[in-house]
Every structure is written in structure tokens, then in C-alpha cells.
Design a protein around this motif. Sequence first.
Motif, PDB file in Angstrom:
ATOM      1  N   LYS A   1      37.189  38.793  39.748  1.00 27.42           N
ATOM      2  CA  LYS A   1      36.137  39.366  38.906  1.00 27.42           C
ATOM      3  C   LYS A   1      36.378  40.848  38.632  1.00 27.42           C
ATOM      4  CE  LYS A   1      32.570  36.036  40.044  1.00 27.42           C
ATOM      5  NZ  LYS A   1      31.339  35.764  40.753  1.00 27.42           N
ATOM      6  N   ILE A   2      36.753  41.575  39.661  1.00 27.53           N
ATOM      7  CA  ILE A   2      37.006  43.010  39.500  1.00 27.53           C
ATOM      8  C   ILE A   2      38.226  43.228  38.598  1.00 27.53           C
ATOM      9  CG2 ILE A   2      37.711  45.129  40.698  1.00 27.53           C
ATOM     10  CD1 ILE A   2      34.731  44.428  41.085  1.00 27.53           C
ATOM     11  N   THR A   3      39.287  42.487  38.854  1.00 24.48           N
ATOM     12  CA  THR A   3      40.503  42.624  38.061  1.00 24.48           C
ATOM     13  C   THR A   3      40.246  42.286  36.600  1.00 24.48           C
ATOM     14  OG1 THR A   3      41.865  42.143  39.998  1.00 24.48           O
ATOM     15  CG2 THR A   3      42.922  41.893  37.848  1.00 24.48           C
ATOM     16  N   ALA A   4      39.488  41.212  36.353  1.00 22.87           N
ATOM     17  CA  ALA A   4      39.174  40.827  34.969  1.00 22.87           C
ATOM     18  C   ALA A   4      38.384  41.930  34.273  1.00 22.87           C
ATOM     19  CB  ALA A   4      38.394  39.516  34.950  1.00 22.87           C
ATOM     20  N   THR A   5      37.435  42.532  34.970  1.00 24.10           N
ATOM     21  CA  THR A   5      36.644  43.620  34.389  1.00 24.10           C
ATOM     22  C   THR A   5      37.537  44.816  34.080  1.00 24.10           C
ATOM     23  OG1 THR A   5      34.672  42.914  35.583  1.00 24.10           O
ATOM     24  CG2 THR A   5      34.676  45.173  34.769  1.00 24.10           C
ATOM     25  N   GLN A   6      38.393  45.182  35.014  1.00 28.19           N
ATOM     26  CA  GLN A   6      39.294  46.316  34.795  1.00 28.19           C
ATOM     27  C   GLN A   6      40.274  46.022  33.659  1.00 28.19           C
ATOM     28  OE1 GLN A   6      40.651  46.573  38.893  1.00 28.19           O
ATOM     29  NE2 GLN A   6      39.616  48.537  39.128  1.00 28.19           N
ATOM     30  N   ASP A   7      40.806  44.796  33.604  1.00 32.31           N
ATOM     31  CA  ASP A   7      41.742  44.430  32.537  1.00 32.31           C
ATOM     32  C   ASP A   7      41.068  44.491  31.173  1.00 32.31           C
ATOM     33  OD1 ASP A   7      43.718  44.060  34.424  1.00 32.31           O
ATOM     34  OD2 ASP A   7      43.648  41.857  34.350  1.00 32.31           O
ATOM     35  N   THR A   8      39.827  44.019  31.097  1.00 37.42           N
ATOM     36  CA  THR A   8      39.086  44.063  29.841  1.00 37.42           C
ATOM     37  C   THR A   8      38.941  45.501  29.368  1.00 37.42           C
ATOM     38  OG1 THR A   8      37.880  42.044  30.358  1.00 37.42           O
ATOM     39  CG2 THR A   8      36.871  43.517  28.743  1.00 37.42           C
TER      40      THR A   8
END
Length: 88
Positions: free
Chosen positions: A66-73
Motif C-alpha cells: 500500500k505504501i509503495t503503491a501510494t509513493q509510486d503514484t
Amino acid sequence: MQNQSLIIQSSVKSVGRPRTITEGDMYELMRYFKKGYSVSLACVKSGVPRSVFYAEMKRNEDFRDKITATQDTMTNRATSIIGRSLHH
């Protein structure tokens, strides 16, 4: 006398289980990442020690995803904005 009590209080270690990240903490961190904050600043703003954040990233795959997806976005948005501004 008041200064002495502050020193004594600050030197007392907490006892018990180490702090973990709650679901509320996770959403608070994600909110700061969506604003473009660094890990350090997001942790400070949300009250989560960085050491706890990184331990949770290592230990909890769902949290990490979840954190990685948010940062990638956010990285993709920034890249897109920069790209558009360079082409205009």
C-alpha cells in the motif's frame, strides 16, 4: 526542581511491546505521501518513529504494498507534470 523531573522522565525507557503501526497510522502516512512528503517528514507528521515504519515495511507485505503503491503514484504524477511542462 522542574528541570530535574524533565530529565528523569526523558531517561525512562518505555516497557512493553514495541510500537506497531495501526491502520489509522497507515492512512495518515499515505495522506502525507500523497502530498509529496518524504518518509522522514511523513513519519514526523504522523507520529510514527522511522524505525517502526521501516520495520513494518520489512515485516508486513500488505503495508509495504500500500505504501509503495501510494509513493509510486505520486512519483508518476510528478514525472507526468514535469514531462508536460517540458513539452509546452
